[in-house]
Motif scaffolding. Structure first.
Motif, short mmCIF file in Angstrom:
data_model
loop_
_atom_site.label_atom_id
_atom_site.label_comp_id
_atom_site.label_asym_id
_atom_site.label_seq_id
_atom_site.Cartn_x
_atom_site.Cartn_y
_atom_site.Cartn_z
N SER A 99 0.85 -1.18 0.00
CA SER A 99 0.00 0.00 0.00
C SER A 99 0.88 1.23 0.00
O SER A 99 2.01 1.21 0.48
CB SER A 99 -0.91 0.02 1.24
N GLY A 100 0.35 2.34 -0.51
CA GLY A 100 1.10 3.58 -0.55
C GLY A 100 0.82 4.34 -1.82
O GLY A 100 -0.07 4.01 -2.59
N THR A 101 1.61 5.40 -2.06
CA THR A 101 1.43 6.26 -3.22
C THR A 101 2.65 6.19 -4.11
O THR A 101 3.77 6.34 -3.61
CB THR A 101 1.19 7.72 -2.77
N PRO A 102 2.48 5.95 -5.42
CA PRO A 102 3.64 5.89 -6.33
C PRO A 102 4.50 7.15 -6.21
O PRO A 102 4.00 8.25 -6.10
CB PRO A 102 2.98 5.79 -7.71
N GLY A 103 5.81 6.94 -6.25
CA GLY A 103 6.75 8.04 -6.11
C GLY A 103 7.27 8.17 -4.70
O GLY A 103 8.40 8.62 -4.48
N TYR A 104 6.45 7.78 -3.72
CA TYR A 104 6.85 7.86 -2.33
C TYR A 104 7.17 6.48 -1.73
O TYR A 104 7.66 6.40 -0.61
CB TYR A 104 5.73 8.48 -1.48
N MET A 105 6.85 5.43 -2.47
CA MET A 105 6.94 4.08 -1.90
C MET A 105 8.39 3.58 -1.83
O MET A 105 9.16 3.73 -2.78
CB MET A 105 6.09 3.10 -2.70
N ASP A 106 8.72 3.01 -0.72
CA ASP A 106 10.04 2.43 -0.45
C ASP A 106 10.31 1.29 -1.45
O ASP A 106 9.55 0.32 -1.50
CB ASP A 106 10.03 1.91 0.99
N PRO A 107 11.39 1.38 -2.24
CA PRO A 107 11.67 0.32 -3.22
C PRO A 107 11.92 -1.04 -2.57
O PRO A 107 11.56 -2.07 -3.13
CB PRO A 107 12.91 0.83 -3.96
N GLU A 108 12.52 -1.04 -1.37
CA GLU A 108 12.75 -2.32 -0.68
C GLU A 108 11.42 -2.95 -0.28
O GLU A 108 11.22 -4.16 -0.39
CB GLU A 108 13.63 -2.09 0.55
N TYR A 109 10.49 -2.12 0.16
CA TYR A 109 9.15 -2.59 0.54
C TYR A 109 8.42 -3.16 -0.68
O TYR A 109 7.75 -4.20 -0.60
CB TYR A 109 8.39 -1.41 1.16
N GLN A 110 8.59 -2.52 -1.84
CA GLN A 110 7.93 -3.01 -3.05
C GLN A 110 8.48 -4.36 -3.49
O GLN A 110 7.76 -5.17 -4.07
CB GLN A 110 8.10 -1.99 -4.18
N LEU A 111 9.77 -4.60 -3.21
CA LEU A 111 10.38 -5.87 -3.62
C LEU A 111 10.09 -6.99 -2.65
O LEU A 111 9.88 -8.14 -3.04
CB LEU A 111 11.90 -5.69 -3.75
#
Length: 765
Positions: free
Chosen positions: A616-628
């Motif tokens: 969850s979150g907003t594109p541009g602000y999201m932690d890349p490690e969290y996305q992976l």
């Protein structure tokens, strides 16, 4: 005394960070060592560690307070130890310190070859710029050295510290002030070389004004030689006033024992004059923890148990033990303790075992302790008392009683839960009634849907959109302005996100978090009512509907500082991750005070284990490690906040150019590679900012947005750095520089770096 054939060696530590290995070879010599460190709590530990090469000793320990803006490479997680500090050009054997230097730094003279180098000096007063990261005293800057006939000047050489594991390199600070008033065609221009690398070019150091050059990231070599080379178009050779060299020391602040536990155990130590090995931090490093002290693995560590049996303690039982709120076991048995048992011990909420046997205590056991003992929450061991007969016989049976009690309570809880669920289902089937979730704070106002229609004039004035619905402006009966967020999601998702936001806002209370007024859960009509922030969001003022009123640099600094304080509170005070930190969720009050909103995605997290949850979150602000990894921790908020820091510096959105989709982090790195802060800063500032504070914010933003979360600072660290930036900017506004004082060289603060790292001022070529 003659040189020793077997030198004395021992290690120095600051708190839990390794400092240096001392090698004492000459008893007639003085050995002095200095470190610049930031105090993380009320105690600073300086430890001498025996490494089986002689008994450590110390002759004196001096602490000198520094301003928070001094030495930019010393901060909460890093200290800086001095290799040397030299004053060039003074009278032979002259040492400058207090009172000439108000911080009592020692400035020894540099021994130079008078056949090839001469000294120059002045009696003129040395002035300085509004912000000075070093504040070198006047007597140091009033002298300098310059070559007699050669166009080059070479200073002392030195080596890397071979005994420091993974040698981190050196920070170098060179102080350059012109002492001769140049006239006509005279000029002083030179290049500085570190080994064979052109480190920086100097064009006319300012006359009688303190200026300096430093590297923002340490340079790592095996050997270091500085050479100053006169340029062909210069009529005067190089000059150097003073030089400082430091190496960075990593400070594991999160490994220091909890400040409250340190305060408590130090009070116990003082009360009973305990010696043992009770020096340094009680828990860290683990192999040097205090005898009798056992600690947990929290960050920071906490004292979990304390065993002082057979320790020769005498007198009354101190109330200081009650300060150790993390303790589960306290053993004071077989001492010479006397008097009453203090009632304060009952306030130790986590205490499970209290052993007071083998002492000379008298009187009754406090009623509060007896209640805990009798209920099985505490195992109390005491020799004799008037109101605890037979307690020892019950000790064995307590475990059985506790187990039976847990089983009974669990069964009753299940039954009550089923009955409550059945009752709620019946109520929901009736429709139209106002349902009050028992997990939501009972002091909140509960609104019906009809009341909300009245408050908002039938939802006629939308003012924004939040995490799960549209936000409307409204007035309560007393004419207090409010914001009403009405849910527009599917019922299942809406109920879940609605409860998350209401529960989150009802549990947290901070001046920089929006205040929840109440909520509506009227059938399928869900809404949240919270205070109205008149100035809109930070996003509005950077790029949105209020972008014409672009906030100045100091206002932006104050806003992000207040937002950082709120996030720090969520992380450390509530164990909560916001998960949707962005500039549109930083709302501004009448006086531009900042408050973080939209906790609909917030989640509680464990300090020990990272949470794995849906993305969850907003594109541009999201932690890349969290996305992976889908692994969430508080450092995900830190990444998002780093993006906001880049927004306030640049005035740009997180994602630029809809077609190419360039991320702001990548853009800032590209612009910084040119070495000019002007290419990065929002043009709407029109030069009205302090370069140092901007560079420090940019560096902080780069730290926050590192790919690996472990390498990012905590929000507590961010708050400390931002406070420094605000202070720098306030100093700048109190005494703004003349236009001629704003050039690169004349700024008085020139930082160099040949790595990809960020410095606090223009980087070297």
């Amino acid at each position: 005394m003659a040189q020793s054939s077997t030198p004395l060696q021992f290690d120095l530590f600051v708190n839990v960070g390794f400092w240096i290995t001392l090698n004492i070879t000459d008893a007639s010599s003085e050995y002095a060592y200095e470190v610049v460190t930031v105090a993380s709590n009320n105690f600073i530990w300086v430890c001498l560690v025996n490494i089986n090469m002689g008994t450590p000793f110390i002759s004196a320990l001096e602490l000198r307070p520094l301003k928070s803006n001094l030495y930019p490479y010393a901060y909460q997680n890093q200290s800086s130890a001095i290799l040397f500090r030299f004053n060039y050009g003074p009278t032979e054997n002259e040492i400058i310190r207090y009172p000439d230097d108000p911080y009592d730094r020692i400035w020894p003279w540099y021994r130079y070859n008078k056949a090839i180098i001469k000294s120059i000096n002045t009696t003129e007063n040395i002035t300085r710029y509004g912000v000075d990261n070093y504040e070198v005293p006047n007597p140091v800057l009033q002298t300098a050295i310059t070559p007699l006939s050669s166009p080059n000047l070479t200073t002392n050489s030195y080596d890397a510290l071979s005994y420091i594991p993974n040698f981190p390199g050196y920070y170098m600070v060179l102080h350059l002030t012109e002492l001769q008033k140049l006239s006509g065609n005279q000029s002083r221009q030179f290049d500085m070389y570190l080994n064979d690398w052109n480190w920086y070019s100097i064009e006319e150091p300012p006359y009688c004004k303190a200026s300096y050059i430093y590297n923002s990231e340490p340079d790592i070599y095996s050997h270091y030689v500085y050479t100053f080379v006169q340029l062909s178009n210069s009529t005067l050779p190089p000059i150097l006033n003073a030089m400082e060299v430091y190496w960075p020391m990593t400070m594991q602040v999160n490994q220091l024992t909890s400040a409250s536990d340190v305060s408590g155990i130090m009070a116990v130590k003082a009360d009973y004059q305990i010696v043992r090995n009770w020096n340094g931090d009680p828990c860290s490093p683990a192999n040097f923890s205090w005898h009798g002290v056992s600690c947990n693995t929290e960050e920071p560590p906490q004292i979990a148990s304390l065993n002082l049996s057979y320790s020769g303690l005498s007198g009354k039982i101190s109330d200081s033990f009650a300060k150790l709120q993390s303790i589960t076991r306290l053993d004071l048995s077989h001492n010479n303790l006397s008097g009453d048992i203090p009632v304060s011990l009952a306030s130790m909420l986590k205490l499970q075992v209290l052993n007071l046997s083998g002492n000379h205590l008298n009187g009754d056991v406090p009623e509060a302790l007896m209640k805990k003992n009798n209920s099985g929450l505490l195992l109390l061991l005491v020799d004799s008392c008037t109101n605890c007969e037979g307690h020892s016989k019950r000790s064995i049976s307590k475990i059985i009683i506790i187990v039976i009690s847990i089983v009974v309570v669990t069964v009753l809880a299940v039954i009550m839960g089923l009955l409550l669920l059945r009752m709620l289902n019946r109520r929901s089937r009736r429709g139209g009634s106002v349902e009050q979730d028992t997990q939501i704070h009972s002091e909140l106002k509960i609104f019906t849907h009809e009341v909300l229609k009245s408050i908002t004039n039938n939802f006629s004035q939308p003012i924004g959109k939040g995490g799960f619905g549209i936000v409307y402006h409204g007035y309560l009966e007393n004419q207090t302005e409010v914001a009403v967020k009405v849910c527009c999601l599917e019922p299942t998702q809406a109920n879940k996100q609605f409860l998350a936001e209401v529960k989150s806002l009802s549990l947290v209370h901070h001046k920089n978090l929006v205040t929840l007024v109440g909520y509506c859960k009227d059938g399928n009509n869900l809404a949240v009512v919270y205070e109205y922030l008149r100035r809109g969001s930070l996003f509005d003022h950077l790029r949105g509907k209020d972008s014409s009123s672009a906030l100045d640099w100091k206002m932006r600094l104050n806003i992000v500082l207040e937002a950082a304080q709120a996030l720090d509170y969520l992380h450390t005070g509530c164990g909560m991750v916001h998960r949707d930190v962005k500039s549109s969720n930083i709302l501004l009050g009448q006086n531009f005070e900042a408050k973080i909103s939209d906790l609909g995605l917030a989640r509680m997290f464990s300090a020990d284990v990272n949470s794995v949850i849906s993305l969850s979150g907003t594109p541009g602000y999201m932690d890349p490690e969290y996305q992976l990894t889908f692994t969430l921790n508080e450092k995900s908020d830190v990444y998002s906040f780093g993006v906001i820091l880049m927004e306030i510096v640049t005035g740009e959105p997180p994602i630029l150019n809809a077609r190419e989709r360039i991320h702001i982090v990548k853009l800032v790195k590209q612009l910084l590679s040119k070495g000019s802060i002007e290419d990065v800063v929002d043009s709407r500032f029109e030069g009205e900012y302090d370069t140092n504070s901007v560079w420090k914010v940019v560096e902080l933003a780069m730290m926050c947005t590192k790919d690996e979360s472990a390498n990012r600072p905590t929000m507590a660290d961010v708050v400390v750095h931002l406070k420094d930036c605000v202070q720098i900017e306030e100093h700048h506004q109190k005494g703004k520089l003349e236009p001629s004082e704003k050039s690169d060289m004349n700024s008085g603060s020139i930082s160099t770096s040949h790595s990809a790292g960020i410095s606090f001022a223009p980087v070297s070529r």
